[in-house]
Design a protein around this motif. Structure first.
Motif, short mmCIF file in Angstrom:
data_model
loop_
_atom_site.label_atom_id
_atom_site.label_comp_id
_atom_site.label_asym_id
_atom_site.label_seq_id
_atom_site.Cartn_x
_atom_site.Cartn_y
_atom_site.Cartn_z
N SER A 104 43.44 -37.50 -8.35
CA SER A 104 44.42 -38.54 -8.69
C SER A 104 43.88 -39.68 -8.27
O SER A 104 43.64 -40.28 -7.02
CB SER A 104 45.84 -38.40 -8.23
OG SER A 104 46.32 -37.20 -8.77
N ASP A 105 44.08 -40.99 -8.96
CA ASP A 105 43.72 -42.32 -8.31
C ASP A 105 45.25 -42.84 -7.85
O ASP A 105 46.05 -42.05 -7.81
CB ASP A 105 43.19 -43.34 -9.62
CG ASP A 105 42.05 -43.05 -9.97
OD1 ASP A 105 41.17 -42.67 -9.24
OD2 ASP A 105 41.60 -43.18 -11.25
N ARG A 139 36.45 -37.12 -12.02
CA ARG A 139 36.89 -36.01 -11.16
C ARG A 139 37.45 -34.90 -11.76
O ARG A 139 37.31 -33.55 -11.57
CB ARG A 139 37.57 -36.49 -9.93
CG ARG A 139 36.68 -37.18 -8.90
CD ARG A 139 37.39 -37.75 -7.67
NE ARG A 139 38.05 -38.99 -7.94
CZ ARG A 139 39.18 -39.47 -7.61
NH1 ARG A 139 40.16 -38.71 -7.15
NH2 ARG A 139 39.56 -40.65 -8.09
N ASN A 189 41.89 -39.17 -12.71
CA ASN A 189 40.57 -39.74 -12.59
C ASN A 189 39.74 -38.89 -13.68
O ASN A 189 39.29 -37.56 -13.22
CB ASN A 189 40.01 -39.80 -11.39
CG ASN A 189 38.80 -40.32 -11.37
OD1 ASN A 189 37.79 -39.84 -11.77
ND2 ASN A 189 38.42 -41.58 -11.24
#
Ligand SMILES: Nc1ncnc2c1ncn2[C@@H]1O[C@H](COP(=O)(O)OP(=O)(O)OP(=O)(O)O)[C@@H](O)[C@H]1O
Ligand SMILES: N[C@@H](CCO)C(=O)O
Length: 319
Positions: free
Chosen positions: A231-232, A241, A238
Motif C-alpha cells: 500500500s502506498d 510491489r 502500489n
C-alpha cells in the motif's frame, strides 16, 4: 522497550545449562516488540533469542512450538525452537513461559524493494504449500465471527459515517463469504507485517513472531501481507510491489477461482480487521504498558482505498 521482566546474567546462564548451546557470555534486552520480553543471548558457540511470554493464552504455546518446528523442518526461514537435552522446548523462567530460538540474520524493511517483495511472496507461497499439511489446529481468532462480535465495541467512538461503513462492511463480508465454498485452508502466520520479517539485503533471513499463527483461510494471510507491503501512503495498492508479491506467491501456489473472486473482499476484510484491532487497543482494552499504539487511521485509509478503487487484477502465472 520490550523487556517487561528483567533477567540477570546468572538467571540466564543457569537456564542455558539444560540446553546444548554452549556457555553463556552476554545478555541484551531487545527494544523492538510490544507483547513479550525479548533478549539476545550470546554463548561461546552461537547467537540466540530468548522470549518470555508476558500475556496471551499460554496453553496455546505448544501449537506455536509445533508450527515453528514444522515450518523450520520444511526449510522455511523461520526460527524453529531450540530444544533442551531432553527434547523439551517450552520452559519456565522468572515464572513466565520461555522459549529459546536461533537468532536469524537481518533487519526489517521499512520501504521494501521489489526483490524483497518477491522474496516474501515466494516464502509465503512456499509456507502455504507446506502448511496445508500441518496437523495442528487453532481456529483463526480474528476471523469474520470475531469482526461481527467485536465491531460493536468500537462503534461509539466512531463518526456516524464510519459506524455505517463498518456495519455495512461486516454485512457485505458475510454475504460474500456465504456464497462461496470453503477456501483452501492451512496454518497461517496471521500478522505478517514488514516488522515481522528480517532481511539481510534482499535475502529473507527470517519470518518471526508467529503468535497470531492459527489455521484458516490461506488467502487471509496473503491479504494481510499485500495490505501492509504493497500500500502506498494514500492507501492505494502500489502496482509494482503488488505484482512482485503475487507473481512470486503464485509461482508456488496459484490462487483458485473462489480465491480470485473473494480477493477484493478479503483485502477489505483484513484492512477492517486491523482498523478494528487497533481501535480496540486505543479505546477499549489498552495494554498495561505505555508503548505508543499503532495508528488505527492507517487501516481506515487502506479500507477506503480498497472500497473506492477495488483490487488490482491478479497476475496470471503459467507454471
Ligand atoms: N529469531 C530471531 N532472530 C533475530 N531477531 C529476533 C528473533 N526473534 C525476535 N527478534 C527481534 O526481537 C524483536 C521482538 O520480537 P517479537 O516480534 O517476537 O516480539 P513481540 O513482543 O511479540 O512483538 P510484536 O509487537 O511484533 O508482537 C523483533 O522485532 C526482532 O528485532
Ligand atoms: N501487526 C499488528 C500489531 C501486532 O499484532 C498491527 O500492526 O496492528
Amino acid at each position: 522497550m520490550a523487556v517487561f521482566t528483567p533477567l540477570s546474567d546468572a538467571q540466564v546462564a543457569a537456564f542455558l545449562d539444560t540446553f546444548d548451546v554452549g556457555r553463556f557470555t552476554a545478555l541484551r534486552g531487545v527494544a523492538g516488540g510490544t507483547e513479550n520480553s525479548t533478549f539476545f543471548v550470546t554463548t561461546d558457540r552461537r547467537e540466540l533469542v530468548l522470549t518470555l511470554f508476558e500475556q496471551g493464552e499460554h496453553e496455546e504455546l505448544p501449537f506455536f512450538v509445533d508450527l515453528l518446528d514444522y515450518l523450520a523442518e520444511h526449510r522455511l526461514p523461520v526460527p524453529g525452537t531450540v530444544h533442551d537435552r531432553e527434547g523439551v522446548a517450552l520452559h519456565s523462567l522468572a515464572d513466565k513461559p520461555a522459549l529459546l530460538f536461533p537468532r536469524l540474520p537481518g533487519r526489517y524493511p521499512e520501504a521494501p524493494n521489489l526483490a524483497q517483495c518477491r522474496a516474501l511472496g515466494d516464502a509465503l507461497g512456499h509456507m502455504h504449500v507446506v502448511s496445508q499439511h500441518f496437523p495442528g489446529h487453532r481456529p483463526n481468532p480474528r476471523d469474520l465471527h470475531w469482526l461481527r462480535v467485536k465491531h460493536h465495541k468500537v462503534l461509539t467512538y466512531l463518526s456516524p459515517s464510519d459506524q455505517t461503513l463498518m456495519k455495512n462492511e461486516v454485512d457485505d463480508f458475510e454475504s460474500a463469504f456465504s456464497q462461496h465454498a470453503e477456501l483452501p485452508q492451512g496454518a497461517i502466520h496471521g500478522d505478517l507485517f514488514r516488522d515481522n520479517t528480517l532481511f539481510d539485503g534482499d535475502r529473507l533471513g527470517g519470518i518471526i513472531d508467529f503468535y497470531n499463527g492459527c489455521t484458516g483461510d490461506l488467502l487471509f494471510d496473503l491479504a494481510i501481507v499485500v495490505n501492509d507491503w504493497a500500500s502506498d501512503a494514500d492507501g492505494r495498492l502500489n502496482p509494482e510491489r503488488y505484482n512482485a508479491l503475487l507473481y512470486a506467491y503464485q509461482a508456488r501456489r496459484p490462487l483458485t477461482q473462489d480465491e480470485r473472486e473473494l480477493w477484493p473482499v478479503m483485502l477489505r476484510m483484513t484492512a477492517l480487521r486491523y482498523w478494528l484491532s487497533r481501535l480496540l487497543v486505543v479505546y477499549v482494552d489498552p495494554p498495561a504498558h505505555d508503548l505508543t499504539p499503532h495508528d488505527p487511521e492507517r487501516f481506515r485509509t487502506i479500507l477506503h482505498a480498497r472500497i473506492n478503487h477495488g483490487a488490482l487484477p491478479i497476475p496470471e502465472v503459467n507454471r
